[in-house]
Scaffold this motif. Structure first.
Motif, PDB file in Angstrom:
ATOM      1  N   TYR A   1      -7.526   1.096   2.025  1.00  0.00           N
ATOM      2  CA  TYR A   1      -6.891   1.199   3.334  1.00  0.00           C
ATOM      3  C   TYR A   1      -6.739   2.684   3.644  1.00  0.00           C
ATOM      4  O   TYR A   1      -6.180   3.441   2.835  1.00  0.00           O
TER       5      TYR A   1
ATOM      6  N   HIS B   1      -3.240   6.462  -4.711  1.00  0.00           N
ATOM      7  CA  HIS B   1      -2.570   6.864  -3.481  1.00  0.00           C
ATOM      8  C   HIS B   1      -2.929   8.338  -3.276  1.00  0.00           C
ATOM      9  O   HIS B   1      -2.537   9.185  -4.080  1.00  0.00           O
TER      10      HIS B   1
ATOM     11  N   TYR C   1      -5.125   4.411   0.372  1.00  0.00           N
ATOM     12  CA  TYR C   1      -4.738   3.552  -0.747  1.00  0.00           C
ATOM     13  C   TYR C   1      -6.006   2.822  -1.175  1.00  0.00           C
ATOM     14  O   TYR C   1      -6.675   2.177  -0.347  1.00  0.00           O
TER      15      TYR C   1
ATOM     16  N   THR D   1       0.794  -1.227   0.000  1.00  0.00           N
ATOM     17  CA  THR D   1       0.000   0.000   0.000  1.00  0.00           C
ATOM     18  C   THR D   1       0.832   1.285   0.000  1.00  0.00           C
ATOM     19  O   THR D   1       0.367   2.325  -0.471  1.00  0.00           O
TER      20      THR D   1
END
Length: 239
Positions: free
Chosen positions: A144, A208, A219, A116
């Motif tokens: 995430y 990102h 992420y 990530t």
């Protein structure tokens, strides 16, 4: 909070999409628009520059700003813009909603950190969302988020809009999203969670996303059924 020029950009963009300013017409003058939005000429120029960046208008020397946008036949998700799923669905006039499949806290180990871009030991919110458009599950988002920057986030908020919560409730400024687009094979979880017909490949967008302090807080890998989407960006030739 977002800058004033971006709100002006969104309003002008929506008017172009709705046909208030149709294809090949000229926008009202800069002076008229500045009075309408009660803003400085510099603020308005920033809004117009974003419209140009995303392919809605083109300045014509000595004549004004001309509309070059034409509607796409497919839903149009703009790669060059930081736009939420909810905003994109509204802009495209789609009947859409989100279902939460996974909502859990995890701590990044070495493998997850490498995958990530977060740091080992970071506490993360792992959220998987299924985007349902016109009754079909067409997008699978696996995300995430840095938990420390999204206190109070709940599944019901995630169903609505995480970015809206971050900006409007927490006061976060979301500035940059680095994106990569690939084509990948369908895996078993895709087949289970999405309406994929006989497709064996998916369009995959990896994001990102960073705040105004340069801290990565998201992420996300978005897996899209390829027949329904056009990912649009506008390139400008350098001088």
């Amino acid at each position: 909070m977002r800058a004033i020029y971006y709100d002006i950009y969104e309003d002008l963009r929506d008017k172009i999409i709705e046909g208030v300013y149709p294809y090949q017409s000229y926008m009202p003058s800069e002076s008229w628009l500045s009075r309408k939005y009660e803003c400085s000429h510099n603020t308005l120029r920033k809004a117009l520059s974003v419209l140009m960046l995303h392919g809605f208008v083109q300045p014509i020397w000595g004549k004004g700003v001309r509309v070059i946008y034409r509607p796409e036949r497919r839903a149009n998700f703009v790669l060059g813009d930081i736009e939420t799923f909810k905003e994109a669905a509204k802009r495209n006039g789609l009947n859409a909603h989100t279902k939460i499949h996974v909502f859990e806290r995890v701590v990044a180990d070495e493998a997850l950190a490498e995958f990530t871009g977060f740091e080992v030991g970071d506490e993360l919110l792992h959220i998987e969302r299924i985007r349902v458009i016109e009754g079909e599950a067409l997008i699978r988002d696996s995300s995430y988020f840095l938990a420390s920057l999204l206190p109070g986030l709940t599944p019901s908020i995630a169903e609505d809009s995480i970015f809206a919560y971050a900006e409007d409730v927490l006061g976060m400024s979301i500035v940059t999203s680095k994106r990569t687009v690939t084509m990948e094979y369908v895996v078993s979880d895709d087949r289970e969670l999405m309406d994929l017909l006989d497709f064996t490949m998916l369009a995959v967008v990896t994001n990102h996303t960073f705040n105004d302090q340069g801290v990565m807080f998201e992420y996300t890998q978005s897996r899209h059924r390829p027949d329904y989407f056009t990912f649009h960006n506008t390139a400008v030739r350098g001088y």
